[in-house]
Structure formats: C-alpha cells, structure tokens
Design a protein around this motif. Structure first.
Motif, short mmCIF file in Angstrom:
data_model
loop_
_atom_site.label_atom_id
_atom_site.label_comp_id
_atom_site.label_asym_id
_atom_site.label_seq_id
_atom_site.Cartn_x
_atom_site.Cartn_y
_atom_site.Cartn_z
N ARG A 112 -4.46 -37.82 19.75
CA ARG A 112 -3.87 -39.10 20.13
C ARG A 112 -4.50 -39.63 21.41
O ARG A 112 -4.72 -38.87 22.37
N GLN A 113 -4.77 -40.90 21.43
CA GLN A 113 -5.31 -41.57 22.61
C GLN A 113 -4.36 -42.72 22.93
O GLN A 113 -4.38 -43.76 22.28
N LEU A 114 -3.46 -42.53 23.90
CA LEU A 114 -2.39 -43.49 24.16
C LEU A 114 -2.90 -44.75 24.83
O LEU A 114 -3.70 -44.70 25.77
N VAL A 115 -2.41 -45.91 24.32
CA VAL A 115 -2.75 -47.22 24.86
C VAL A 115 -1.47 -48.03 25.04
O VAL A 115 -0.38 -47.56 24.71
N THR A 116 -1.60 -49.25 25.53
CA THR A 116 -0.43 -50.02 25.93
C THR A 116 0.28 -50.77 24.80
O THR A 116 1.40 -51.22 24.97
N SER A 117 -0.38 -50.94 23.64
CA SER A 117 0.26 -51.66 22.54
C SER A 117 -0.48 -51.40 21.24
O SER A 117 -1.63 -50.90 21.24
N ASN A 118 0.15 -51.77 20.12
CA ASN A 118 -0.51 -51.66 18.82
C ASN A 118 -1.77 -52.54 18.76
O ASN A 118 -2.79 -52.14 18.19
N ALA A 119 -1.68 -53.73 19.33
CA ALA A 119 -2.83 -54.62 19.32
C ALA A 119 -3.98 -54.06 20.16
O ALA A 119 -5.15 -54.15 19.78
N GLN A 120 -3.64 -53.44 21.30
CA GLN A 120 -4.68 -52.83 22.13
C GLN A 120 -5.33 -51.66 21.42
O GLN A 120 -6.53 -51.41 21.57
#
Length: 201
Positions: free
Chosen positions: A145-153
């Motif tokens: 998993r590579q966590l980001v700030t949103s689904n769009a990001q």
C-alpha cells in the motif's frame, strides 16, 4: 415493505431534521471537501446542492484534506465541510472543533464505482498500489500500500508512474487513462455536512 436501504435513508433524514433548524442549513453556500476533482466527496457535495435547489449558486471548494480545509474556512455560517463516515480521523475533526463546527445534515448515497486500476500497458499484478487510507482494504494482499490523500490523487500518482496501480473511482481512472482490472462496485456511504461559524455567545 421498505428495504434496509430505504429504512436507512428515512432514519438519516429524521436525524438530520433534529440536528439543526433548516434556516441555519439554508445559509450554506460553500461546501469544502476533498480533492482533487474526481473524488466521491466532490460528487456528493454537488448532489447536496442540487437536492437543496442550489445547483447554480452553491460552490464546491476542493482541498488536499478536510483538516487543511478546517484551518482556512471562513467562520461565517455560509461555509461547511462535507465529509463521509469512513474519512480517517473524522472523530478528531468533529470533537477537536466543537466550538466552531457543527454537524447539521447527513445523507446516504452510493459512491462512484470503486476500482483497482493500472496503466494501460501494465501486464503484471501491481507491486505498489496508491490508495487513500479509507479503501486501503481493497488493495490486493500481494501488493504494497502506498497511502495518498484521496482516491483521485491515487489515480494521478498511478498515471504519473509513482505507483504500479491504484484503488480509485472509475471516474478518476477514466480521466487519467488507466485500465480497470477489478471492480468493487458502488459502496453505500453516509455523507455528513459540518457548518462552520464563530462560536455563539
């Protein structure tokens, strides 16, 4: 006889009626929520304005996080945050801002179709998958998993080569030219509206 989903909608509507007088909710002209464009929250914000007859004069403002939105939103009563029940640390956002931020409405609505997507030329199972923390459980167990700030990001990072795949909305996947390899379908979701204003005397 009503289905379980219909019961949920009725129950949430009843709760919303008890939260705040409609005249207070009617002050809201700006909904601040999670961007960039293509998120489920952006779609839900536009829906909320349409349902209240404010499609023309309601403004949706996108932020990198609801926490950053909370820091910059004017406390005039015209502004509100739109969140969802699975937003990480929503309880901290609510209880950490009780003096200026109140939940005034909520509604049940399905998200966009959630998908696992990869670049169009990808052939192998993705080694790394960009994902917002909320749907991280949809990442294959064989992928990191590579966590980001949103689904769009997540879709942006995948398209830019910063991840081999992403968990995102079908809307964001298509917008960035990604290939859908697995669909998880739409997810029934509770969205919440939090009005921001100066503390009352």
């Amino acid at each position: 006889m009503m289905t379980g989903e219909q019961v949920s909608v009725v129950s949430l509507s009843h709760v919303a009626d008890e939260l705040e007088p409609s005249s207070t909710v009617d002050e809201i002209r700006y909904l601040h929520t999670l961007g960039p464009t293509g998120t489920n929250l952006e779609s839900a914000a536009h829906l909320w304005f349409r349902r209240r007859g404010r499609a023309d004069d309601g403004h949706v403002v996108l932020h990198t996080s609801l926490e950053s939105a909370m820091e910059s939103v004017p406390r005039t009563g015209e502004h509100a945050l739109l969140a969802c029940a699975v937003y990480p640390e929503l309880h901290t956002l609510v209880f950490g801002n009780l003096h200026t931020c109140r939940m005034v409405d909520c509604f049940l609505w399905p998200t966009h179709e959630m998908v696992l997507a990869v670049p169009p030329d990808a052939r192998a199972e993705p080694r790394t998958v960009a994902t917002h923390p909320a749907p991280a459980g949809l990442v294959p167990t064989t992928s990191a998993r590579q966590l980001v700030t949103s689904n769009a990001q997540a879709a942006i990072d995948c398209a830019d080569g910063r991840a081999d795949g992403c968990v995102t909305t079908v809307v964001a996947a298509r917008a960035h030219g990604l290939r859908v390899v697995r669909s998880f379908g739409e997810v029934p979701m509770v969205f919440t509206v939090h009005q921001v204003r100066e503390p009352r005397p």
